[in-house]
Design an enzyme around this catalytic site. Structure first.
Site, mmCIF file in Angstrom:
data_model
loop_
_atom_site.group_PDB
_atom_site.id
_atom_site.type_symbol
_atom_site.label_atom_id
_atom_site.label_comp_id
_atom_site.label_asym_id
_atom_site.label_seq_id
_atom_site.Cartn_x
_atom_site.Cartn_y
_atom_site.Cartn_z
ATOM 1 N N ASP A 79 0.816 -1.215 0.000
ATOM 2 C CA ASP A 79 0.000 0.000 0.000
ATOM 3 C C ASP A 79 0.850 1.266 0.000
ATOM 4 O OD1 ASP A 79 0.726 -0.941 2.578
ATOM 5 O OD2 ASP A 79 -0.722 0.381 3.530
ATOM 6 N N GLU A 137 -0.608 -2.042 5.267
ATOM 7 C CA GLU A 137 0.302 -1.901 6.405
ATOM 8 C C GLU A 137 0.129 -0.564 7.100
ATOM 9 O OE1 GLU A 137 3.385 -0.676 8.858
ATOM 10 O OE2 GLU A 137 3.289 0.191 6.845
#
Length: 393
Positions: A79, A137
């Protein structure tokens, strides 16, 4: 085998750079990595693997060597962050307000590069290597926790889990690691202090929540300075305070956001209780009320000492002892910590700064970028560490 892996890493370096630049140009926010996951899946299928979705936008694949050996796992997060990129490079983010400012594009491309190397060598090792491409994350509850809940550490259960993270303080060609407790737990604090607003010239007619909030912010620091064991790192920080009054207007309430971090789960729980008691008690003593929400985040990250020692020895063989450095504890947080709480794990840092000092911008800044030499070092080292760990008794 070291030279073989280094040759393959160099041979595939241009492809790894292209993968990273594509990912960098097309970032996606936490738990929205739909196109990223599809891209990773296609790349893995080109290697002859059979990737499977997990935890929404996560991807898992298994490289199977010769039968009879153990399993290990390699992890990369995918991400990006809500940051507007300031770099003027050909691979600049094409998504307004979204940027790979924490290097997850590097992590993903390095793991893809390591997978390609390991697929080439699967006739030369025993056991299996699980590739974990993780979403989210940067956002609670953390994609690692979701992948674990959905069984990523089962069938097969890895004897160890390895992960790497960019580190602009080190030059490309070096890595850093630390055995034991390395990164902090993280909890988000949301506090509302309520009083009675009114004219600033008539405080006797009001109950000033700004004053109460100020007392709480100052007094809360004694939880760290006087309640915590001084040998145990703890951080309590308030980064957002909104008292939406005016020069002559006392507001009805004050809104505060902060974070609490430490390296011990028992003290973490105890500190939460102290903080609640302090906020509620101090507010009540001044005639106000408050609501404190503590959103429990990631646990602290602990590198298994024995595994970390093996990683250090293997990295020194691959990079040279002078290129493997000891890290200090770091009070930032990472959801790889969930893997470290569930299995033997090692999380190390990959140098990304250029020798001349370029690419030194910190992660989570709009000017973060890397020396692409790291994209040769990262995949090869990860493949080498995986094979050494499979062979370790």
């Amino acid at each position: 085998m070291v030279q073989t892996i280094k040759q393959l890493a160099a041979q595939y370096a241009a492809d790894t750079v292209a993968l990273r630049q594509h990912l960098h140009a097309h970032p996606e926010l936490s738990f929205e990595e739909v196109n990223t996951a599809a891209f990773v899946t296609r790349e893995l299928e080109r290697m002859g693997l059979q990737p499977q979705p997990l935890a929404g936008t996560g991807v898992v694949a298994l490289i199977e060597g010769q039968p009879g050996g153990p399993a290990i796992a390699l992890r990369a997060d995918m991400d990006a962050l809500p940051i507007q990129e300031a770099n003027e490079v050909p691979y600049k983010s094409t998504q307004p307000g979204v940027m790979h400012a924490c290097g997850h594009d590097v992590h993903t491309s390095c793991l893809l590069g390591a997978a390609r190397i390991l697929c080439e060598l699967k006739d030369q090792f025993r056991g299996s290597i699980k590739l974990m491409f993780q979403p989210g994350e940067e956002k609670l509850p953390g994609g690692a926790s979701l992948m674990i809940k959905e069984g990523v550490l089962q069938n097969p259960a890895p004897k160890s889990v390895l992960g790497q993270h960019v580190f602009p303080k080190l030059p490309a060609g070096q890595i850093g690691l630390r055995p034991g407790r390395y990164m902090a737990s993280t909890d988000e604090l949301y506090l509302t202090v309520r009083g009675k607003g009114g004219h600033g010239a008539m405080p006797e007619m009001n109950l000033d929540p700004v004053l109460v909030a100020a007392h709480i912010i100052v007094a809360a620091q004694q939880i760290v300075s006087r309640r915590a064991n001084p040998k145990l790192p703890s951080v309590l920080s308030f980064g957002k305070v909104i008292a939406n009054g005016a020069t002559n207007v006392i507001p009805n309430e004050v809104y505060i956001e902060g974070t609490f971090r430490t390296l011990n789960e028992e003290w973490r729980d105890e500190a939460h209780q102290h903080l609640r008691q302090l906020c509620e008690g101090l507010a009540a003593s001044m005639g106000a009320t408050c609501d404190l929400e503590i959103r429990r985040g990631y646990p602290y990250l602990e590198n298994d000492p024995a595994l970390t020692a093996r990683v250090r020895a293997a990295a020194e063989e691959y990079l040279g002892a002078e290129n493997v450095v000891e890290l200090d504890q770091w009070m930032a947080a990472e959801d790889f910590a969930y893997f470290s709480q569930a299995a033997s794990a090692c999380f190390y840092r990959l140098g990304t700064r250029a020798p001349d000092g370029r690419f030194a911008s910190s992660v989570h800044t709009p000017t973060f970028d890397i020396d692409e030499q790291a994209l040769t070092v990262g995949p090869g080292l990860m493949a080498w560490l995986a094979l050494q760990e499979l062979a370790a008794q």
